[in-house]
Design a protein around this motif. Structure first.
Motif, PDB file in Angstrom:
ATOM      1  N   ASP A 237       0.851  -1.186   0.000  1.00  0.00           N
ATOM      2  CA  ASP A 237       0.000   0.000   0.000  1.00  0.00           C
ATOM      3  C   ASP A 237       0.889   1.239   0.000  1.00  0.00           C
ATOM      4  OD1 ASP A 237      -1.971   1.891   0.314  1.00  0.00           O
ATOM      5  OD2 ASP A 237      -2.668   1.185   2.269  1.00  0.00           O
ATOM      6  N   GLU A 238       1.325   1.644  -1.185  1.00  0.00           N
ATOM      7  CA  GLU A 238       2.166   2.837  -1.321  1.00  0.00           C
ATOM      8  C   GLU A 238       1.233   3.999  -1.663  1.00  0.00           C
ATOM      9  OE1 GLU A 238       3.730   6.054  -2.273  1.00  0.00           O
ATOM     10  OE2 GLU A 238       3.316   5.095  -4.207  1.00  0.00           O
ATOM     11  N   ALA A 239       0.578   4.504  -0.663  1.00  0.00           N
ATOM     12  CA  ALA A 239      -0.385   5.576  -0.871  1.00  0.00           C
ATOM     13  C   ALA A 239      -0.194   6.647   0.190  1.00  0.00           C
ATOM     14  CB  ALA A 239      -1.814   5.022  -0.807  1.00  0.00           C
ATOM     15  N   SER A 240      -0.575   7.874  -0.149  1.00  0.00           N
ATOM     16  CA  SER A 240      -0.518   8.971   0.808  1.00  0.00           C
ATOM     17  C   SER A 240      -1.667   8.830   1.801  1.00  0.00           C
ATOM     18  CB  SER A 240      -0.556  10.308   0.061  1.00  0.00           C
ATOM     19  OG  SER A 240      -1.646  10.335  -0.840  1.00  0.00           O
ATOM     20  N   PRO A 241      -1.643   9.582   2.930  1.00  0.00           N
ATOM     21  CA  PRO A 241      -2.519   9.286   4.063  1.00  0.00           C
ATOM     22  C   PRO A 241      -3.991   9.026   3.753  1.00  0.00           C
ATOM     23  CG  PRO A 241      -0.927  10.924   4.706  1.00  0.00           C
ATOM     24  CD  PRO A 241      -0.709  10.676   3.240  1.00  0.00           C
ATOM     25  N   LYS A 242      -4.650   9.925   3.061  1.00  0.00           N
ATOM     26  CA  LYS A 242      -6.082   9.763   2.784  1.00  0.00           C
ATOM     27  C   LYS A 242      -6.369   8.449   2.079  1.00  0.00           C
ATOM     28  CE  LYS A 242      -9.617  11.724  -0.283  1.00  0.00           C
ATOM     29  NZ  LYS A 242      -9.910  12.830  -1.220  1.00  0.00           N
ATOM     30  N   PHE A 243      -5.589   8.156   1.044  1.00  0.00           N
ATOM     31  CA  PHE A 243      -5.844   6.973   0.233  1.00  0.00           C
ATOM     32  C   PHE A 243      -5.334   5.696   0.900  1.00  0.00           C
ATOM     33  CE2 PHE A 243      -5.596  10.640  -2.600  1.00  0.00           C
ATOM     34  CZ  PHE A 243      -6.834  10.575  -3.201  1.00  0.00           C
ATOM     35  N   ALA A 244      -4.279   5.826   1.691  1.00  0.00           N
ATOM     36  CA  ALA A 244      -3.786   4.664   2.433  1.00  0.00           C
ATOM     37  C   ALA A 244      -4.841   4.178   3.417  1.00  0.00           C
ATOM     38  CB  ALA A 244      -2.496   5.022   3.174  1.00  0.00           C
ATOM     39  N   ALA A 245      -5.478   5.123   4.104  1.00  0.00           N
ATOM     40  CA  ALA A 245      -6.537   4.758   5.051  1.00  0.00           C
ATOM     41  C   ALA A 245      -7.711   4.107   4.332  1.00  0.00           C
ATOM     42  CB  ALA A 245      -7.006   5.997   5.810  1.00  0.00           C
ATOM     43  N   ASN A 267       2.581   6.129   7.651  1.00  0.00           N
ATOM     44  CA  ASN A 267       2.687   5.350   8.877  1.00  0.00           C
ATOM     45  C   ASN A 267       2.417   6.241  10.091  1.00  0.00           C
ATOM     46  OD1 ASN A 267       3.247   3.488  10.844  1.00  0.00           O
ATOM     47  ND2 ASN A 267       5.447   3.424  10.480  1.00  0.00           N
ATOM     48  N   SER A 268       1.165   6.659  10.205  1.00  0.00           N
ATOM     49  CA  SER A 268       0.763   7.540  11.300  1.00  0.00           C
ATOM     50  C   SER A 268      -0.494   6.988  11.942  1.00  0.00           C
ATOM     51  CB  SER A 268       0.505   8.960  10.782  1.00  0.00           C
ATOM     52  OG  SER A 268      -0.061   9.767  11.791  1.00  0.00           O
ATOM     53  N   VAL A 269      -0.437   6.743  13.231  1.00  0.00           N
ATOM     54  CA  VAL A 269      -1.610   6.221  13.928  1.00  0.00           C
ATOM     55  C   VAL A 269      -2.761   7.218  13.849  1.00  0.00           C
ATOM     56  CG1 VAL A 269      -2.537   5.503  16.158  1.00  0.00           C
ATOM     57  CG2 VAL A 269      -0.236   4.785  15.475  1.00  0.00           C
ATOM     58  N   GLY A 270      -2.469   8.490  14.161  1.00  0.00           N
ATOM     59  CA  GLY A 270      -3.532   9.485  14.193  1.00  0.00           C
ATOM     60  C   GLY A 270      -4.104   9.823  12.833  1.00  0.00           C
ATOM     61  N   ALA A 271      -3.246   9.942  11.814  1.00  0.00           N
ATOM     62  CA  ALA A 271      -3.689  10.413  10.506  1.00  0.00           C
ATOM     63  C   ALA A 271      -4.192   9.297   9.592  1.00  0.00           C
ATOM     64  CB  ALA A 271      -2.556  11.166   9.807  1.00  0.00           C
ATOM     65  N   VAL A 272      -3.777   8.047   9.824  1.00  0.00           N
ATOM     66  CA  VAL A 272      -4.112   6.961   8.888  1.00  0.00           C
ATOM     67  C   VAL A 272      -4.760   5.760   9.576  1.00  0.00           C
ATOM     68  CG1 VAL A 272      -3.179   5.318   7.212  1.00  0.00           C
ATOM     69  CG2 VAL A 272      -2.308   7.653   7.276  1.00  0.00           C
ATOM     70  N   LEU A 273      -4.096   5.181  10.561  1.00  0.00           N
ATOM     71  CA  LEU A 273      -4.551   3.906  11.107  1.00  0.00           C
ATOM     72  C   LEU A 273      -5.839   4.033  11.925  1.00  0.00           C
ATOM     73  CD1 LEU A 273      -1.095   2.340  12.008  1.00  0.00           C
ATOM     74  CD2 LEU A 273      -2.415   2.158   9.905  1.00  0.00           C
TER      75      LEU A 273
END
Length: 409
Positions: A237-245, A267-273
């Protein structure tokens, strides 16, 4: 005798009168610097599809305010001028021209984005204005031969792709890989690093699907469905935050449970996971070079405590679960170190000279064993990363820091 005494006193008076001017003459300045101020420009996506990265710019602004409250750098206050480009390259060009030609900044620091910084790289180098510590892992931001006024900061995307490939070859040699990547230089750099290490035979045998997405698309849901249909059991999953989530969440919704590799840029808990769902994020493998503030390993770490105190005092509205606030703090620390090394020679040429003279520079927020090194022939400050696996509500590091540097000059 009286005449000699008069000449002697006159000499002393002249020396006293000229002394301040002599000291002042030792200071060297280019546009944007003076005895009292250093103007630093910055361009961030405070709006648009990549606005999650705005936390970086806001953290940097808060950090420089702290530095000013402590007396500045060698007595000079930082005037941090940061503009929004909404992650649009034409807007980035407009803002860079405004910063250089109207605001007359000394340098542009920490601009986010690969395509956006690509758009201004030639201009910055033609103007001979430092484009320093670009917030992108694009390989070209370390091309000191062709772009001597540009330097990145974070590990390159090729480096990261190589590290994942080595892990896959060692642990999942019979896996089938599906890849979601951003359709720009950042995505292509990730793919190049991955394929370089896999080699031609493994690439043909293991990669069963590659699908790109564009930032203008509202969702990548249909692409994740297509990737699942390839029969892959490894999802890169090589995507920027919005699309990775979105991708993590959609994979869970359709019951696809591959070994999932998440690019460090997301790889950000708050912004993605958290937006993807913590339950959906279990087992995700990613790479790190900064200490994750959600990892209890660092609960009593002096550097994390210092960062946390800073956040409470200077950026209380910031997200302490986001790695982007850690990134902004650490990258700003690096720039401050460069400016300190410049002393009273605040010319653009000396700024690049000092940026290329960071020897074993340690930052408390970097993972143990990872240090910053640069030289006139090495514009890649950070070249190691460590793998982690998400468990519970945080990532758990495993293995040791790994270098992905091969064939980079």
């Amino acid at each position: 005798m009286l005449q000699l005494r008069f000449v002697w006193l006159l000499s002393i008076a002249t020396a006293i009168t000229l002394f301040p001017h002599s000291a002042s003459a030792q200071n060297k300045y280019d546009t944007g610097a003076s005895d009292t101020e250093i103007k630093i420009g910055n361009i961030m996506p405070y709006s648009g599809p990549q606005s999650a990265y705005a936390q970086i710019g806001r953290t940097e602004a808060a950090y420089f305010q702290m530095i000013n409250d402590r007396g500045g750098i060698n007595g000079r206050r930082i005037n941090f001028i940061s503009y929004d480009d909404a992650w649009s390259p034409p807007k980035t060009v407009e803002q860079a021209r405004k910063l250089v030609e109207d605001d007359e900044v000394l340098l542009i620091f920490g601009g986010a984005g690969t395509q956006t910084n690509n758009a201004i790289q030639k201009y910055m180098n033609q103007k001979k204005v430092p484009q320093l510590f670009v917030a992108s892992g694009g390989r070209k931001f370390g091309d000191y031969r062709n772009f001597p006024w540009t330097m990145g900061w974070l590990p390159t995307y090729e480096t990261e792709g190589r590290i994942y490939a080595r892990y896959i070859l060692d642990n999942l040699p019979h896996g089938k890989i599906a890849i979601l990547y951003q359709d720009d230089d950042s995505g292509r750099d990730y793919l190049k690093g991955l394929k370089d290490v896999l080699g031609e035979d493994a690439t043909k045998r293991m990669i069963v699907a590659e699908i790109s997405y564009d930032l203008s698309e509202p969702t990548v849901d249909s692409k994740v469905v297509a990737l699942k249909s390839s029969g892959a059991d490894i999802f890169f999953d090589e995507a920027s935050p919005k699309f990775a989530a979105q991708a993590i969440k959609k994979a869970a919704e359709i019951g696809w449970k591959p070994t999932l590799f998440l690019a460090s840029i997301s790889n950000s808990v708050g912004a993605v996971l958290k937006p993807a769902g913590l339950d959906n994020s279990q087992g995700i493998i990613s790479s790190n070079y900064l200490k994750d503030p959600t990892d209890p390993t660092w609960r009593d770490d002096p550097a994390i405590r210092e960062w946390s105190t800073f956040m409470d005092q200077y950026f209380p509205q910031g997200d302490k679960t986001s790695i982007f606030t850690v990134y902004g703090y650490a990258s700003a620390q690096t720039l401050v170190q460069v400016l300190k090394q410049c002393g009273n020679d605040l010319t653009r040429d000396n700024i690049m000279k000092q940026a290329a003279n960071l020897t074993h520079f340690e930052l408390g927020l970097l993972l143990p064993g990872i240090v910053i090194n640069t030289s006139p022939t090495d514009y890649y400050p950070i070249e190691q990363m460590q793998l982690s696996r998400f468990k519970g509500d945080h990532g758990e590091l495993f293995g040791k820091p790994i270098s992905g540097r091969t064939g980079m000059e």
